[in-house]
Motif scaffolding. Structure first.
Motif, PDB file in Angstrom:
ATOM      1  N   ILE A  80       0.878  -1.139  -0.184  1.00 59.18           N
ATOM      2  CA  ILE A  80      -0.197   0.064  -0.037  1.00 59.18           C
ATOM      3  C   ILE A  80       0.739   1.194  -0.049  1.00 59.18           C
ATOM      4  O   ILE A  80       0.418   2.226  -0.629  1.00 59.18           O
ATOM      5  CB  ILE A  80      -0.898   0.000   1.160  1.00 59.18           C
ATOM      6  CG1 ILE A  80      -1.929  -1.293   1.086  1.00 59.18           C
ATOM      7  CG2 ILE A  80      -1.840   1.046   1.329  1.00 59.18           C
ATOM      8  CD1 ILE A  80      -2.744  -1.656   2.469  1.00 59.18           C
ATOM      9  N   ASP A 128       3.261   2.123  -2.040  1.00 62.31           N
ATOM     10  CA  ASP A 128       3.636   2.205  -3.151  1.00 62.31           C
ATOM     11  C   ASP A 128       2.343   3.160  -3.778  1.00 62.31           C
ATOM     12  O   ASP A 128       2.842   3.861  -4.904  1.00 62.31           O
ATOM     13  CB  ASP A 128       3.517   1.067  -4.041  1.00 62.31           C
ATOM     14  CG  ASP A 128       5.061   0.332  -4.008  1.00 62.31           C
ATOM     15  OD1 ASP A 128       6.025   0.951  -3.864  1.00 62.31           O
ATOM     16  OD2 ASP A 128       5.109  -0.882  -4.425  1.00 62.31           O
ATOM     17  N   LYS A 129       1.235   3.389  -3.343  1.00 62.69           N
ATOM     18  CA  LYS A 129       0.262   4.111  -3.540  1.00 62.69           C
ATOM     19  C   LYS A 129       0.357   5.737  -3.500  1.00 62.69           C
ATOM     20  O   LYS A 129      -0.241   6.473  -3.897  1.00 62.69           O
ATOM     21  CB  LYS A 129      -1.113   3.897  -3.127  1.00 62.69           C
ATOM     22  CG  LYS A 129      -1.823   2.295  -3.672  1.00 62.69           C
ATOM     23  CD  LYS A 129      -3.022   1.996  -2.763  1.00 62.69           C
ATOM     24  CE  LYS A 129      -3.605   0.971  -3.359  1.00 62.69           C
ATOM     25  NZ  LYS A 129      -5.229   0.544  -2.608  1.00 62.69           N
ATOM     26  N   ILE A 130       1.288   5.863  -2.134  1.00 59.73           N
ATOM     27  CA  ILE A 130       1.214   7.215  -1.519  1.00 59.73           C
ATOM     28  C   ILE A 130       2.632   7.718  -1.278  1.00 59.73           C
ATOM     29  O   ILE A 130       2.671   8.899  -1.178  1.00 59.73           O
ATOM     30  CB  ILE A 130       0.516   7.359  -0.317  1.00 59.73           C
ATOM     31  CG1 ILE A 130       1.145   6.458   0.662  1.00 59.73           C
ATOM     32  CG2 ILE A 130      -1.069   7.022  -0.629  1.00 59.73           C
ATOM     33  CD1 ILE A 130       0.540   6.466   1.875  1.00 59.73           C
TER      34      ILE A 130
END
Length: 369
Positions: A245, A247-249
């Protein structure tokens, strides 16, 4: 005067807060350098010579961005801990990764539980994200694991934050006690375990790596015992789905190429790390001796600093701190009562500690005068 109508209500309401006043700012204010820099919990022993050489060799490639996947460093960290590369996230120190954890788990108005007086940069990230901080007091100069759990349940918290070993007191819990807390976590909470000082802690204070629990993130750094604070390299260990997750932000180009290369070489030189940890332990012993010789009570420490009880209240400890700084030695103190009865002194070189031993009795006389 400009009104900045484009500001969000959240940003408009935030105080102009700086978590730390750095030694550089103090030197500019004072107009002269410090004789000894013993307040930032850096390792004055520096990084491995192999790490320095690797970064020097990489200087000519500074025109290139760092690998946005941090692949080689993540792979090496994974091998070091016996986990998969999918269980490792790399970021701009633990600070940057804590900010990402707050973004992942906390919506505006939701609760985060921490300890009153614990690491203030974490609180800063929560405030910037619009979270609501609930703070529980320390107990016997340690973070109160039971109180953190109780507050988490009562407030339906999204994150519980604990540092082990602890900054600013240097105290620690055993791995058994940390594992007991993990087993008692509420089902909807994320547990952020900050282990910045695990390399200088007794082995019994560090739980085995377990990446099976999707509610636990373990945070480590190259800033302390590895001596790379200026390179800003930290990492998180956790369950693969949770780690993905990030990697999303995350800022995919947030890591410098030289920092990646320096951390990779530092990790490979475990002999130098062991040598440094030994020097830190010797420095802690010397600081404790200096404290006792001057009537202060050194607290047991599993970190690269020693917190010293000045024996009175925060007003007196602040006078002691100010007098030490006035004599060109940079140290810090906890900011919350009753922890603020203490000063906190980072391990330095033998010469640094000689300077501190010279200055401390003078500062105490002035503070008492």
């Amino acid at each position: 005067m400009p009104t900045y109508p484009f500001l969000t209500d959240l940003v408009r309401a935030l105080p102009a807060t700086v978590p730390f006043v750095g030694p550089e700012a103090l030197q500019r204010m004072r107009g002269r350098p410090f004789r000894a820099r013993l307040g930032a919990n850096e390792s004055v022993f520096g990084p491995s010579p192999k790490s320095i050489a690797a970064m020097e060799a990489a200087a000519a490639s500074a025109f290139m961005y760092g690998d946005p996947e941090n692949f080689e460093l993540r792979a090496a960290i994974a091998k070091h801990h016996g986990v998969s590369i999918e269980n490792v996230a790399v970021g701009e120190g633990i600070d940057g990764l804590l900010g990402l954890a707050v973004k992942v788990a906390v919506a505006p108005g939701e609760v985060v539980v921490t300890s009153d007086g614990a690491y203030p940069t974490f609180n800063y990230h929560v405030a910037v994200g619009g979270g609501r901080l609930v703070k529980v007091p320390f107990r016997d100069d340690k973070e109160d694991l039971g109180a953190v759990l109780d507050a988490g349940r009562a407030e339906n918290a999204k994150i519980l934050y604990v540092s082990n070993p602890n900054n600013p007191m240097g105290s620690w819990w055993s791995a058994f006690e940390i594992e007991g807390m993990i087993s008692a976590l509420p089902p909807t909470v994320l547990f952020c375990l900050d282990e910045a000082y695990c390399d200088t802690a007794p082995p019994a204070a560090v739980p085995d790596i377990d990446i099976s629990n999707p509610r636990v993130l373990r945070f480590r750094t190259f800033s302390k015992a590895y001596g790379l604070a200026g390179a800003r390299v930290g990492y998180a260990l956790g369950e693969a789905g949770l780690i993905s997750i990030f990697d999303k932000i995350r800022n995919h180009y947030g890591m410098s190429r030289s920092g990646q290369i320096g951390a990779l070489a530092a990790l490979a030189d475990q002999d130098y790390l062991a040598e440094t940890v030994g020097r830190i332990a010797a420095g802690r012993d010397r600081l404790a001796q200096i404290a006792r010789e001057n009537g202060l009570a050194p607290l047991p420490s599993a970190t690269n600093f020693v917190t010293m009880d000045c024996g009175r209240d925060g007003t007196y400890a602040t006078r002691v701190l100010d007098e030490i700084i006035a004599r060109d030695v940079f140290v810090r103190m906890p900011g919350v009562a009753p922890l603020n009865r203490c000063i906190r002194v980072t391990v330095g070189t033998p010469d640094d500690l000689d300077v501190f031993a010279e200055v401390l009795p003078e500062a105490l006389r002035a503070a008492q005068g």
